[in-house]
Design an enzyme around this catalytic site. Structure first.
Site, PDB file in Angstrom:
ATOM      1  N   HIS A  70     -22.095  -3.553 -21.139  1.00  0.00           N
ATOM      2  CA  HIS A  70     -22.148  -4.835 -21.584  1.00  0.00           C
ATOM      3  C   HIS A  70     -23.182  -5.824 -20.862  1.00  0.00           C
ATOM      4  O   HIS A  70     -23.090  -6.989 -21.297  1.00  0.00           O
ATOM      5  CB  HIS A  70     -20.668  -5.518 -21.118  1.00  0.00           C
ATOM      6  CG  HIS A  70     -20.117  -5.805 -19.816  1.00  0.00           C
ATOM      7  ND1 HIS A  70     -20.360  -6.886 -19.180  1.00  0.00           N
ATOM      8  CD2 HIS A  70     -20.065  -5.081 -18.835  1.00  0.00           C
ATOM      9  CE1 HIS A  70     -19.988  -7.021 -18.031  1.00  0.00           C
ATOM     10  NE2 HIS A  70     -19.512  -5.861 -17.642  1.00  0.00           N
ATOM     11  N   GLN A  92     -27.686  -4.427 -13.200  1.00  0.00           N
ATOM     12  CA  GLN A  92     -28.418  -5.677 -13.474  1.00  0.00           C
ATOM     13  C   GLN A  92     -29.890  -5.411 -13.577  1.00  0.00           C
ATOM     14  O   GLN A  92     -30.606  -6.026 -14.655  1.00  0.00           O
ATOM     15  CB  GLN A  92     -28.503  -6.645 -12.353  1.00  0.00           C
ATOM     16  CG  GLN A  92     -27.240  -7.094 -12.198  1.00  0.00           C
ATOM     17  CD  GLN A  92     -26.845  -8.280 -13.201  1.00  0.00           C
ATOM     18  OE1 GLN A  92     -27.566  -8.963 -13.839  1.00  0.00           O
ATOM     19  NE2 GLN A  92     -25.508  -8.630 -13.244  1.00  0.00           N
ATOM     20  N   CYS A 148     -18.345 -12.027 -10.409  1.00  0.00           N
ATOM     21  CA  CYS A 148     -17.256 -11.320  -9.843  1.00  0.00           C
ATOM     22  C   CYS A 148     -16.820 -12.243  -8.732  1.00  0.00           C
ATOM     23  O   CYS A 148     -15.841 -11.534  -7.972  1.00  0.00           O
ATOM     24  CB  CYS A 148     -18.006 -10.164  -9.607  1.00  0.00           C
ATOM     25  SG  CYS A 148     -18.166  -9.068 -10.808  1.00  0.00           S
ATOM     26  N   THR A 195      -9.468  10.811 -22.396  1.00  0.00           N
ATOM     27  CA  THR A 195      -9.708  10.793 -23.891  1.00  0.00           C
ATOM     28  C   THR A 195     -11.147  10.078 -23.976  1.00  0.00           C
ATOM     29  O   THR A 195     -11.379   8.825 -23.471  1.00  0.00           O
ATOM     30  CB  THR A 195      -8.801  10.352 -24.742  1.00  0.00           C
ATOM     31  OG1 THR A 195      -7.646  11.194 -24.645  1.00  0.00           O
ATOM     32  CG2 THR A 195      -9.227  10.501 -26.175  1.00  0.00           C
TER      33      THR A 195
HETATM   34  N1  PLP Z   1     -22.869  -3.878 -10.350  1.00  0.00           N
HETATM   35  C1  PLP Z   1     -23.715  -4.831 -10.735  1.00  0.00           C
HETATM   36  C2  PLP Z   1     -24.783  -5.350  -9.888  1.00  0.00           C
HETATM   37  C3  PLP Z   1     -23.014  -5.759 -11.499  1.00  0.00           C
HETATM   38  O1  PLP Z   1     -23.641  -6.980 -11.677  1.00  0.00           O
HETATM   39  C4  PLP Z   1     -21.706  -5.384 -12.009  1.00  0.00           C
HETATM   40  C5  PLP Z   1     -21.210  -6.365 -12.747  1.00  0.00           C
HETATM   41  O2  PLP Z   1     -21.049  -7.791 -12.739  1.00  0.00           O
HETATM   42  C6  PLP Z   1     -21.068  -4.313 -11.801  1.00  0.00           C
HETATM   43  C7  PLP Z   1     -21.843  -3.462 -10.921  1.00  0.00           C
HETATM   44  C8  PLP Z   1     -19.635  -3.976 -12.394  1.00  0.00           C
HETATM   45  O3  PLP Z   1     -20.059  -3.381 -13.669  1.00  0.00           O
HETATM   46  P1  PLP Z   1     -18.891  -3.385 -14.800  1.00  0.00           P
HETATM   47  O4  PLP Z   1     -18.565  -4.876 -15.235  1.00  0.00           O
HETATM   48  O5  PLP Z   1     -19.321  -2.895 -15.789  1.00  0.00           O
HETATM   49  O6  PLP Z   1     -17.633  -2.878 -14.211  1.00  0.00           O
END
Ligand code: PLP
Length: 371
Positions: free
Chosen positions: A196, A174, A313, A232
Site C-alpha cells: 500500500h 518506505q 503509526c 488461504t
Molecule cells: N515499516 C515502515 C518503514 C513503514 O513505514 C510501515 C508503515 O507505515 C511499516 C513498516 C508497516 O507496513 P504495513 O502498513 O504494511 O504493516
C-alpha cells in the site's frame, strides 16, 4: 482534498485495481484447490510471485507473501533471532514493526544493542561496526525512514554484517516506492515490503528471504507459502501488489524538484529536519518550534490539505517519536513536526497552494497562541 501524506499510504493505481478485479469476482478460487478455479488462482499467485521477484532482484522461491510490512518485519526479527536468548543489534530509528519485536525479545531475555544515529538521523556506521559481533543473531537497519525520509547506507551496513557473519534484516517499506530494489545484490538476509506504500492494495506485502527455510513461520496452519506463512492465499492482494510494483519509479524523479520547491518556499519559523542527509525524493519533515503539530495538521486539514503529524503509526501516541529523540530533538521539538510526503501525481500548483495554506495557518495559530 490535496493529499500530501504518501508516506502513510498511497492511492491504488489503475493497473493494480484492474489486475485485482477478476480475483475479487469470477476468479475467486482458493489457490490450494486442485480444480480449475483453484488452479487459475494458483497460476495468478505464482505469476505475481515471479513479477515481485523480478522487480526486487531475487528468485521467486525467496518471496513469502504476508499481510503487509508489519508481519514481514515481525517474521524476520523473530525468525532470525530464534528461540534461545542471544544478542541482536537494532538501529535506534526503526519503525515500530521492527522496534516492538526487538523490545519483546528483550523482555524474553535477549540483549538488544541499539545502534545510534547522528543529528541528521543517519546511522553512525563506525558505532555500528563496533556493535556488530560474530555470533549476534541479527542486525536490523531500515533502508529509508518513515518519519524523516532519511536513506541509510545499506550496502556499507550489509558489508559490516557480512564480515561478522551476522544476518541483516532491512525494512524497505518506505524505500521501495522510490529506490531501485536489488535484494540479492544488497547482500541482506531478509527484506520487508508493503504494497500500500507503492500504489498497491492494503493488507499485503512480502518478506524476501535469502534462505526461506532458515526463517520459521510466524503463523501456523495449512502450510501455505511453502510452509513459511499459513493461511488461504490473498490472491487478489498479491496480484495487485505485483501490478503496482511493476510500475517502476521514474529514473529522474519529479518529486525531488517539487520537494526542493516546497522547502525553498517555507514561511519563516520552519526548519527542515534531516536537511543535510540523503532523503527520499518526496519526503519533507518540517519543524515549527513552539507549536503542537496536531494543531497545524488540523488547520491544514480545514484548508483542504492532508499531511501528517510525525508519522501515521505514531500520531495517536502521546510519547514523542523515538526516531526524533534518537537524533537529538527534545520532546517539545519532536511534537512540533509535520510530515509532508509528495506522490508521483503531486504538482507544483499543489505545492504552492500548500505553502500559502501553511503560512496562513501558522499566522492564525501564532496569533491565537499569543492572544
Ligand atoms: N515499516 C515502515 C518503514 C513503514 O513505514 C510501515 C508503515 O507505515 C511499516 C513498516 C508497516 O507496513 P504495513 O502498513 O504494511 O504493516
Amino acid at each position: 482534498m490535496i493529499y500530501l501524506d504518501h508516506a502513510a499510504t498511497t492511492p491504488i493505481s489503475d493497473a493494480a485495481r484492474e489486475a485485482m478485479e477478476p480475483f475479487l469476482g469470477e476468479r475467486f478460487g482458493n489457490a490450494s484447490e486442485p480444480h480449475a478455479l483453484g488452479r487459475a488462482a494458483r497460476a495468478a499467485l505464482e505469476q505475481a510471485r515471479r513479477t515481485v521477484a523480478e522487480r526486487t532482484g531475487c528468485e521467486p522461491r525467496q518471496v513469502i507473501f504476508t499481510s503487509g510490512g508489519t508481519e514481514a518485519d515481525n517474521q524476520a526479527v523473530f525468525g532470525l533471532a530464534g528461540d534461545e536468548p542471544g544478542r541482536i543489534v537494532v538501529s535506534a530509528v526503526e519503525h515500530p514493526a521492527v522496534r516492538e519485536p526487538a523490545l519483546q525479545l528483550e523482555r524474553r531475555g535477549f540483549a538488544v544493542a541499539w545502534a545510534p544515529v547522528d543529528g541528521n538521523g543517519l546511522l553512525d556506521v563506525e558505532a555500528f561496526r563496533d556493535l556488530v559481533r560474530p555470533g549476534d543473531r541479527l542486525a536490523a537497519v531500515m533502508w529509508a525512514n518513515n518519519v524523516t525520509g532519511v536513506i541509510q547506507p545499506i550496502s556499507g551496513v550489509a558489508a559490516i554484517c557480512a564480515d561478522a557473519a551476522v544476518p541483516l534484516h532491512v525494512d524497505a517499506v518506505q524505500a521501495a516506492p522510490s529506490l531501485p530494489l536489488a535484494f540479492a545484490a544488497a547482500g541482506t538476509a531478509t527484506m520487508a515490503l508493503s504494497a500500500h506504500k507503492l500504489h498497491g492494495p492494503k493488507g499485503v506485502g512480502c518478506l524476501l528471504a535469502r534462505d526461506p527455510s532458515a526463517i520459521p513461520p510466524l503463523i501456523f496452519g495449512g502450510g501455505q507459502e511453502a510452509g513459511r506463512r499459513s493461511g488461504t492465499e490473498n490472491v487478489a492482494g498479491a496480484v495487485g501488489f505485483a501490478a503496482a510494483l511493476a510500475e517502476a519509479p521514474p529514473a529522474d524523479d519529479p518529486r525531488r524538484a517539487l520537494r526542493d520547491r516546497l522547502e525553498a518556499g517555507l514561511p519563516d519559523g520552519f526548519a527542515v529536519v534531516s536537511a543535510d542527509a540523503d532523503r527520499l525524493p518526496g519526503h519533507s519533515l518540517l519543524l515549527v518550534a513552539g507549536l503542537r503539530a496536531e494543531l497545524l495538521v488540523l488547520a491544514l486539514d480545514r484548508a483542504g490539505f492532508a499531511v501528517a503529524a510525525g508519522s501515521a503509526c505514531e500520531s495517536e501516541d502521546q510519547e514523542p517519536s523515538h526516531v526524533l529523540t534518537a537524533q537529538g530533538l527534545n520532546a517539545a521539538e519532536a511534537r512540533s513536526v509535520i510530515r509532508v510526503s509528495l506522490g508521483s501525481g503531486s504538482t507544483s500548483a499543489e505545492v504552492d497552494g500548500f505553502l500559502a495554506a501553511l503560512a496562513a495557518a501558522f499566522a492564525d495559530l501564532r496569533t491565537g497562541a499569543l492572544a
